[in-house]
Scaffold this active site. Sequence first.
Site, PDB file in Angstrom:
ATOM      1  N   GLN A   1       0.848  -1.197   0.000  1.00  0.00           N
ATOM      2  CA  GLN A   1       0.000   0.000   0.000  1.00  0.00           C
ATOM      3  C   GLN A   1       0.886   1.252   0.000  1.00  0.00           C
ATOM      4  O   GLN A   1       1.212   1.791   1.057  1.00  0.00           O
ATOM      5  CB  GLN A   1      -0.891  -0.024   1.248  1.00  0.00           C
ATOM      6  CG  GLN A   1      -1.823   1.145   1.374  1.00  0.00           C
ATOM      7  CD  GLN A   1      -3.207   0.801   0.919  1.00  0.00           C
ATOM      8  OE1 GLN A   1      -3.635  -0.324   1.017  1.00  0.00           O
ATOM      9  NE2 GLN A   1      -3.923   1.791   0.448  1.00  0.00           N
ATOM     10  N   PHE A   2       1.282   1.704  -1.191  1.00  0.00           N
ATOM     11  CA  PHE A   2       2.170   2.864  -1.273  1.00  0.00           C
ATOM     12  C   PHE A   2       1.527   4.117  -0.699  1.00  0.00           C
ATOM     13  O   PHE A   2       2.219   5.033  -0.251  1.00  0.00           O
ATOM     14  CB  PHE A   2       2.652   3.094  -2.710  1.00  0.00           C
ATOM     15  CG  PHE A   2       1.670   3.795  -3.591  1.00  0.00           C
ATOM     16  CD1 PHE A   2       1.706   5.178  -3.723  1.00  0.00           C
ATOM     17  CD2 PHE A   2       0.711   3.083  -4.307  1.00  0.00           C
ATOM     18  CE1 PHE A   2       0.801   5.831  -4.551  1.00  0.00           C
ATOM     19  CE2 PHE A   2      -0.189   3.723  -5.123  1.00  0.00           C
ATOM     20  CZ  PHE A   2      -0.148   5.104  -5.250  1.00  0.00           C
ATOM     21  N   THR A   3       0.208   4.165  -0.658  1.00  0.00           N
ATOM     22  CA  THR A   3      -0.479   5.373  -0.187  1.00  0.00           C
ATOM     23  C   THR A   3      -0.276   5.626   1.305  1.00  0.00           C
ATOM     24  O   THR A   3      -0.608   6.705   1.789  1.00  0.00           O
ATOM     25  CB  THR A   3      -1.990   5.324  -0.498  1.00  0.00           C
ATOM     26  OG1 THR A   3      -2.570   4.204   0.159  1.00  0.00           O
ATOM     27  CG2 THR A   3      -2.228   5.229  -1.999  1.00  0.00           C
TER      28      THR A   3
END
Length: 153
Positions: free
Chosen positions: A86-88
Site C-alpha cells: 500500500q504505497f499510499t
Amino acid sequence: MRAVVQRVDGARVVVGSGDEGGAADGAGEETVGEIKGEGLCVLVGVTHDDTPEKADRLARKLWGLRVLEGERSCSDTGAPLLVVSQFTLYGDARKGRRPTWQAAAPGPVAEPLVDEVCARLRALGARVETGRFGARMAVSLTNDGPFTVLLEV
C-alpha cells in the site's frame, strides 16, 4: 516501513483478471489472497530508505504482536496474515487538496521489500497470503473489534 494492522475474522484481495489497472467489477475477477477466520490484514508501505533488515524487523513484529483474542499472537495461534502492498501509506496531504507520494518508494524498490516481509514471515512459520503488487485491488475484510494499529520500523 509502515504497516496498518487490522485484526480480522476473514479477509481477501480480488483483482480483475488480466487487468493490472482496472477495477475488479465481478466479471473476470480473481481472488489472489484470502484468509478465513482469525488473523491479521496488514497493509505495508515502503519508503526510500527501507532495507531488508527493516523488512525482517517488521515481519518479526507482526509475527509476535499480541493483538489476537486473549492477547495472543499469530506465533501463538498459527493465525494467518494477509499482506497487501500500500504505497499510499506514505501519502502526504498536509498541504493543498491533493496528496503527494514523494515519500513512497517506487515499485522496483518497494516490491522486493514487501516480498521480503512475506518471505521472513514464512520463514518464521506463518501462513501468508498476499495481494498482487501494482494491481488495482479490492480488499475486503471483517475487522474484529474493530481493532487497528499502526506500526513503523
